[in-house]
Design an enzyme around this catalytic site. Structure first.
Site, PDB file in Angstrom:
ATOM      1  N   HIS A  18       0.843  -1.201   0.000  1.00  0.00           N
ATOM      2  CA  HIS A  18       0.000   0.000   0.000  1.00  0.00           C
ATOM      3  C   HIS A  18       0.876   1.248   0.000  1.00  0.00           C
ATOM      4  O   HIS A  18       2.116   1.165  -0.115  1.00  0.00           O
ATOM      5  CB  HIS A  18      -1.022  -0.014   1.137  1.00  0.00           C
ATOM      6  N   HIS A  21       4.192   1.421   2.084  1.00  0.00           N
ATOM      7  CA  HIS A  21       5.347   0.693   1.529  1.00  0.00           C
ATOM      8  C   HIS A  21       5.924   1.462   0.336  1.00  0.00           C
ATOM      9  O   HIS A  21       7.142   1.564   0.169  1.00  0.00           O
ATOM     10  CB  HIS A  21       4.931  -0.710   1.062  1.00  0.00           C
ATOM     11  N   CYS A 126       1.996 -10.770  20.645  1.00  0.00           N
ATOM     12  CA  CYS A 126       1.119 -10.245  19.597  1.00  0.00           C
ATOM     13  C   CYS A 126       1.516 -10.902  18.283  1.00  0.00           C
ATOM     14  O   CYS A 126       2.654 -10.769  17.832  1.00  0.00           O
ATOM     15  CB  CYS A 126       1.235  -8.728  19.481  1.00  0.00           C
ATOM     16  N   CYS A 129       2.626  -8.365  15.462  1.00  0.00           N
ATOM     17  CA  CYS A 129       3.979  -7.813  15.569  1.00  0.00           C
ATOM     18  C   CYS A 129       5.035  -8.908  15.631  1.00  0.00           C
ATOM     19  O   CYS A 129       6.225  -8.627  15.536  1.00  0.00           O
ATOM     20  CB  CYS A 129       4.135  -6.982  16.828  1.00  0.00           C
ATOM     21  N   CYS A 143      -2.156  -4.489  22.377  1.00  0.00           N
ATOM     22  CA  CYS A 143      -0.955  -4.185  21.596  1.00  0.00           C
ATOM     23  C   CYS A 143      -1.101  -2.777  21.026  1.00  0.00           C
ATOM     24  O   CYS A 143      -2.105  -2.485  20.387  1.00  0.00           O
ATOM     25  CB  CYS A 143      -0.800  -5.201  20.464  1.00  0.00           C
ATOM     26  N   HIS A 146      -1.605  -2.881  17.048  1.00  0.00           N
ATOM     27  CA  HIS A 146      -2.773  -3.529  16.434  1.00  0.00           C
ATOM     28  C   HIS A 146      -4.061  -3.395  17.231  1.00  0.00           C
ATOM     29  O   HIS A 146      -5.115  -3.800  16.751  1.00  0.00           O
ATOM     30  CB  HIS A 146      -2.463  -5.015  16.187  1.00  0.00           C
ATOM     31  N   LYS A 296      -4.113   5.302  10.747  1.00  0.00           N
ATOM     32  CA  LYS A 296      -3.097   4.535  10.045  1.00  0.00           C
ATOM     33  C   LYS A 296      -3.815   3.583   9.082  1.00  0.00           C
ATOM     34  O   LYS A 296      -4.845   3.020   9.426  1.00  0.00           O
ATOM     35  CB  LYS A 296      -2.247   3.744  11.045  1.00  0.00           C
TER      36      LYS A 296
HETATM   37  O1  ME8 Z   1       7.620  -4.401   9.539  1.00  0.00           O
HETATM   38  N1  ME8 Z   1       3.072   5.030   6.629  1.00  0.00           N
HETATM   39  O2  ME8 Z   1       7.176  -5.164   7.398  1.00  0.00           O
HETATM   40  P1  ME8 Z   1       5.829  -4.357   7.019  1.00  0.00           P
HETATM   41  C1  ME8 Z   1       4.362   5.018   6.297  1.00  0.00           C
HETATM   42  N2  ME8 Z   1       8.866  -7.117   7.687  1.00  0.00           N
HETATM   43  N3  ME8 Z   1       5.077   3.890   6.102  1.00  0.00           N
HETATM   44  C2  ME8 Z   1       4.450   2.732   6.259  1.00  0.00           C
HETATM   45  C3  ME8 Z   1       3.082   2.664   6.621  1.00  0.00           C
HETATM   46  C4  ME8 Z   1       2.387   3.890   6.799  1.00  0.00           C
HETATM   47  N4  ME8 Z   1       1.086   3.959   7.099  1.00  0.00           N
HETATM   48  N5  ME8 Z   1       2.751   1.359   6.690  1.00  0.00           N
HETATM   49  C5  ME8 Z   1       3.860   0.646   6.373  1.00  0.00           C
HETATM   50  C6  ME8 Z   1       7.834  -5.128   8.588  1.00  0.00           C
HETATM   51  N6  ME8 Z   1       4.890   1.465   6.110  1.00  0.00           N
HETATM   52  C7  ME8 Z   1       9.031  -6.067   8.625  1.00  0.00           C
HETATM   53  C8  ME8 Z   1      10.275  -5.267   8.344  1.00  0.00           C
HETATM   54  S1  ME8 Z   1      12.914  -5.053   7.998  1.00  0.00           S
HETATM   55  C9  ME8 Z   1      14.237  -6.027   8.320  1.00  0.00           C
HETATM   56  C10 ME8 Z   1      11.538  -6.051   8.405  1.00  0.00           C
HETATM   57  C11 ME8 Z   1       6.246   1.064   5.704  1.00  0.00           C
HETATM   58  O3  ME8 Z   1       5.330  -4.983   5.769  1.00  0.00           O
HETATM   59  C12 ME8 Z   1       7.289   1.572   6.673  1.00  0.00           C
HETATM   60  O4  ME8 Z   1       8.528   1.554   6.038  1.00  0.00           O
HETATM   61  O5  ME8 Z   1       4.922  -4.271   8.185  1.00  0.00           O
HETATM   62  C13 ME8 Z   1       7.256   0.507   7.741  1.00  0.00           C
HETATM   63  O6  ME8 Z   1       8.404   0.517   8.580  1.00  0.00           O
HETATM   64  C14 ME8 Z   1       7.192  -0.732   6.885  1.00  0.00           C
HETATM   65  O7  ME8 Z   1       6.342  -0.345   5.771  1.00  0.00           O
HETATM   66  C15 ME8 Z   1       6.608  -1.942   7.597  1.00  0.00           C
HETATM   67  O8  ME8 Z   1       6.393  -2.926   6.639  1.00  0.00           O
END
Ligand code: ME8
Length: 547
Positions: A18, A21, A126, A129, A143, A146, A296
């Site tokens: 989304h 990302h 959780c 997470c 949490c 979430h 969010k």
């Molecule tokens: O945490 N606003 O993956 P994830 C801004 N796999 N950035 C956002 C966002 C938002 N609303 N939502 C997601 C993970 N992001 C782990 C990471 S790294 C070794 C492992 C972005 O799929 C932002 O960069 O939940 C956030 O840190 C990341 O997506 C989390 O992606």
């Protein structure tokens, strides 16, 4: 060339990409292009994080195996990046064999250092997470990420002696002010290390509960806990810690994440590196959340912004510009179509697009469509050049500090000043009076400042920047520049091409790099204004009045 290695997160494969990302990956791409334009040998990486409970649960829900779900969602992430002109040098999948080898070798190192022990632990877990929460960390028993009640789980597991590194990490953060930025996240990380002893980190799951993971090298009945698996992707992308590429790039490494994964990056990861006897990363950049309708983005709220459709609505470059300009790095920002359109019309159509359109049509009319030779400057040109140098210096400084919104604001000070300079110097009046020397000076000054603006915008708007440079007759502006960028990133780091056609070096001090006589585009329509409901209504009203 000095190396520069930036990592975006590797994303979970339990849901489709989304806007959040897309944002982090576009920022990583922009920072990499900026570094390259500043003369560094730069690359960024990303990938997908595929193991763990979360994925198993999502796969079961979709009636698929974890492998099938991971293949499908990972492919969706991978396919998205070129659509957004984001060009990671590597894309790591944690379910791949290279990554498995890197994780197992790392675990062995930490085990050999005596930092892994077997013990029993009960705690609030959780699933979202993939981690245990202490009572203190929960918000009203839920949490904080979430808003769900964690499950109490008690089992025997392997633990990483993270507490042993608490003081060393604290000292490192205090001694290196730029280690975590912006400041507020540095303070947050420090507060995680205050007050009592840091908990040790549970790093395993028994296979009886979870099979979809990397087996521990010292106990085949257990798989590795997801963060000990995921963070190592940053090594896998470099071929593991024994590779020549690692030796070259790792000391210059920087991570980019949102605040949700501050703790794993600011606390787990550096202590893991300390235990393995490896150097720490150089810098961690932490940004806030994109909110949609003040919350969010989440599937359950139904406010997820699809990145591709949104990017296409006003053009990809406008979308990238908006993301970087609208969010003050570190703080949350609200996404809305209205805000995107408003910025597009104000900054891109009115300020920048209009500047190109009016200056190029004047040059076509009075200079035969070629870059004119300037004569002596008046006070107006001298003042404008000082303003240009200041704006560009600010832009470069802010950009290097990940303050993208401030950087673009500084550049727009120049764009707006250029439009004012057109109005004040009125080349049409000079031409009518036959003062062609002044016409040439004014237009050269404008065209040169426009070239500088276009070049500085290259990391943010690669496509439009190339088009702007081509319209200004800059050799290699369109094809050369764009080709160099993609050639550098799509191939492997070891075979990347030389420096790009343009560089930012000397752009603040030097004036007059635009070659006289270069052919200019006869017209320009970079960002056609879009109608909004409000502007359509105003027009209709004006129309009625006239009738
Ligand atoms: O945490 N606003 O993956 P994830 C801004 N796999 N950035 C956002 C966002 C938002 N609303 N939502 C997601 C993970 N992001 C782990 C990471 S790294 C070794 C492992 C972005 O799929 C932002 O960069 O939940 C956030 O840190 C990341 O997506 C989390 O992606």
């Amino acid at each position: 060339m000095t190396p520069y290695y930036l990592t975006a997160p590797i994303y979970y494969v339990n849901a489709k990409p989304h806007l959040g990302h897309a944002y982090t990956t576009i920022v990583a791409d922009t920072m990499t292009r900026f570094a390259r334009l500043s003369g560094l040998d730069a690359m960024f990486i990303t990938g997908t994080d595929e193991h763990g409970d979360k994925i198993v649960q999502a796969a079961a829900k979709a009636g698929r195996t974890p492998r099938e779900l991971a293949d499908e969602v990972s492919a969706a992430f991978r396919a998205l990046w070129p659509e957004l002109e984001a060009e990671p040098a590597r894309f790591v999948r944690t379910s791949g064999p290279e990554h498995r080898a890197v994780v197992r070798a790392f675990l062995q190192k930490v085990h050999a250092a005596g930092d892994i022990y077997f013990g029993e632990y009960g705690g609030n877990y959780c699933y979202g997470c993939e981690r245990f929460y202490t009572e203190k960390e929960l918000e009203n028993g839920l949490c904080p990420q979430h808003q769900v009640k964690p499950e109490y789980i008690s089992e025997k597991n392997y633990f990483f002696r993270m507490s042993a590194y608490q003081d060393r990490l604290k000292r490192h953060i205090l001694d290196n002010p730029g280690f975590i930025s912006p400041e507020r996240y540095r303070n947050e990380a420090l507060s995680m290390l205050e007050g009592g002893v840091l908990d040790d980190l549970c790093i395993s799951r028994p296979k009886t509960r979870l099979e979809w993971g990397i087996e521990l090298p010292f106990d085949p009945d257990y798989v590795c806990y997801v963060w000990f698996d995921a963070l190592l992707a940053y090594f896998t992308a470099l071929g593991g810690p024994d590779s020549a590429e690692f030796e070259r790039f790792w000391p210059e490494s920087e991570h980019l994440v949102a605040k949700d994964i501050l703790k794993p990056h600011a606390v787990f990861w550096p202590t893991m590196l300390m235990s393995a006897g490896l150097p720490l990363y150089r810098r961690l950049h932490v940004h806030g959340y994109w909110l949609s309708r003040a919350a969010k983005m989440s599937k359950s709220i139904g406010n997820v912004v699809p990145p591709l459709e949104t990017a296409r609505s006003l053009g990809l470059d406008a979308f990238r510009y908006f993301l970087l300009r609208e969010m003050h790095f570190g703080s949350d920002a609200d996404f809305s179509e209205e805000a995107l359109t408003a910025r597009y019309n104000a900054d891109l159509a009115n300020d920048l697009g209009n500047l190109f359109s009016r200056v190029l049509s004047m040059a076509a009319r009075w200079c035969g469509g070629k870059v004119p030779a300037p004569e002596a400057d008046t006070e107006a040109e001298t003042d404008l050049k000082i303003l240009a140098s200041d704006s560009l210096a600010d832009y470069q400084r802010f950009f290097a500090d990940a303050r993208f919104s401030d950087a673009l604001e500084a550049l727009w000070n120049l764009v707006r000043a250029l439009n004012k300079y057109v109005d004040a110097s009125a080349p049409w009046a000079l031409a009518a009076a036959g003062d062609m020397e002044r016409v040439n000076t004014v237009l050269y000054t404008l065209l040169e400042c426009m070239r500088k603006t276009a070049l500085h915008l290259r990391p943010v708007m690669p496509g439009k920047s190339a088009l702007m440079l081509a319209q200004l007759g800059v050799p290699g502006g369109a094809s050369g520049g764009a080709q160099t960028d993609s050639a550098q990133t799509s191939s492997s780091a070891g075979t990347r091409a030389g420096p790009p056609v343009g560089t930012l070096l000397g752009e603040v001090e030097n004036f007059g790099l635009l070659p006289v006589g270069a052919p200019l585009a006869p017209a320009s329509n970079l960002f056609p204004r879009v109608e909004t409901d409000r502007s359509a209504a105003a027009k209709a009203k004006a129309g009625t009045r006239k009738d």
